[in-house]
Enzyme design. Structure first.
Site, short mmCIF file in Angstrom:
data_model
loop_
_atom_site.label_atom_id
_atom_site.label_comp_id
_atom_site.label_asym_id
_atom_site.label_seq_id
_atom_site.Cartn_x
_atom_site.Cartn_y
_atom_site.Cartn_z
N GLY A 8 -22.64 -13.88 -50.46
CA GLY A 8 -23.60 -13.75 -49.35
C GLY A 8 -23.01 -12.98 -48.18
N GLY A 11 -25.23 -11.40 -45.25
CA GLY A 11 -26.04 -12.22 -44.35
C GLY A 11 -25.51 -12.27 -42.93
CD GLN A 12 -27.32 -15.22 -37.73
OE1 GLN A 12 -27.66 -16.25 -38.31
NE2 GLN A 12 -27.42 -15.08 -36.43
CE1 TYR A 143 -30.68 -24.00 -44.72
CE2 TYR A 143 -30.94 -25.37 -42.77
CZ TYR A 143 -30.26 -24.38 -43.46
OH TYR A 143 -29.17 -23.76 -42.87
CE LYS A 147 -27.50 -25.48 -45.64
NZ LYS A 147 -26.57 -24.59 -46.36
#
Ligand code: NAD
Ligand code: AKB
Length: 317
Positions: A8, A11-12, A143, A147
């Site tokens: 990833g 991504g941010q 989400y 988590k």
């Protein structure tokens, strides 16, 4: 850790973490990957090894881990809260698929594994002020469910197989490098873009919605420092509360207006984001992270605002 795989990297978080890891561990020793390699910045592509990798395919991860003798994995693959809530199966399949594959590959190849959790791991019943490290976690979003499951699975692989899993519960992350990927806290990034571009900003959360936040340089340090922490000092593992600041939309607006007095913000509620944000902490107690591995963020709201406005002006104007 000597050889690191980042899943990833486009991504941010990945866009900045990959570069910092290359600075510390050596460019050749940090492999950048993403499902969509076009998301990787030119700097990442030019600076070291890069591959396409679908983290929901364990064989693809295992091949790179074997080829590069990887002993540390940063798993940044997830679908963020607001997007996942619109497509819960996607949120579950991507988040849990990537995590389970990482855990299995880490077990087989004896690699350490970092997988971020989130303030999204909390929900109804959680104390919202001074949210303790160990508390009720009954989130109502897919989400959040991924988590909490991720935290439990990561602890399970540590206690059952000795896999060196570590993680933090990140708050909303603010950065000028890469736009956020579909979260509830995105407004706290978008507001700076609007302010710099001279545009009016319509805030999707109500005036009084207070949330934990962190500037990206502190998040990157946290991700690296927890993986470097002395294992003997860790009482907790998955996952540590970490936060740097907390504010409402009114407070960030007021801070930006100190520098941009003409900037205008109005409100138009996004019911999905508001419902999610209402069940997340107002502020977390992160004293365990501070005690167990020395977490110490450097940026508060005023300092972050100065830096965001300066860096975004250089980038956009
Ligand atoms: P992001 O959405 O910006 O980036 C995720 C990256 O994963 C994207 O580049 C995407 O292309 C890639 N990806 C998606 N599916 C993939 C797959 N199957 N295989 C490989 N790559 C895939 O997310 P981010 O903001 O960088 O967040 C990274 C992690 O940190 C996530 O676990 C997220 O839940 C967590 N986190 C982020 C924040 C935040 O504010 N950004 C806060 C708390 C926790
Ligand atoms: C989101 O809003 O989904 C993320 C997070 C806090 O996990 N930014």
């Amino acid at each position: 850790m000597k050889n690191i795989l980042v899943l990833g990297s486009g991504g941010q978080i990945g866009s900045e973490l990959t570069l910092k890891l290359r600075e510390i561990y050596g460019a050749a020793n940090v492999v950048a990957t993403d499902l969509n390699p076009n998301r990787l910045t030119q700097q990442i592509k030019d600076g070291g090894p890069c591959h396409a990798c679908d983290a929901t395919d364990a064989k693809q991860i295992a091949q790179i881990v074997a080829d590069y003798k990887i002993d540390g994995i940063y798993n940044l693959v997830a679908i963020l809260s607001a997007t996942a809530e619109k497509n819960p199966m996607l949120g579950w399949n991507v988040g849990m698929g990537a995590l389970l594959n990482c855990l299995e590959v880490a077990r087989e190849y004896k690699a350490a594994l970092f997988t971020p959790s989130s303030i999204g791991a909390f929900g109804p019943g959680t104390p919202l002020n001074g949210t303790p490290q160990d508390t009720i976690q009954r989130p109502r979003t897919i989400y959040g469910v991924t988590k909490v499951t991720g935290e439990l699975l990561s602890d399970y692989y540590f206690s059952r197989y000795g896999v060196d899993t570590r993680s933090v519960r990140f708050p909303g992350l603010i950065s000028y490098v890469m736009p956020p990927g579909g979260g509830t806290t995105d407004y706290a990034v978008d507001i700076y873009y609007a302010a710099v571009m001279g545009k009016k900003f319509v805030c999707p959360l109500s005036k009084e919605t207070q949330l934990d936040m962190m500037y990206m340089p502190d998040a990157i340090d946290a991700a690296i420092n927890i993986m470097e922490a002395d294992a003997d000092k860790l009482i907790h593992r998955n996952s540590f509360n970490v936060t740097a600041m907390h504010f409402t939309p009114e407070e960030i607006y007021a801070e930006i207006r100190k520098h941009k007095p003409d900037f205008i913000m109005t409100y138009e509620s996004d019911p999905l984001k508001q419902a999610i944000a209402d069940l997340w902490p107002n502020w977390m107690d992160d004293s365990c992270a501070r005690k167990e591995w020395g977490f110490a963020p450097k940026y508060d709201l005023p300092k972050m605002t100065v830096d965001m406005l300066e860096k975004l002006s250089e980038k956009l104007l």
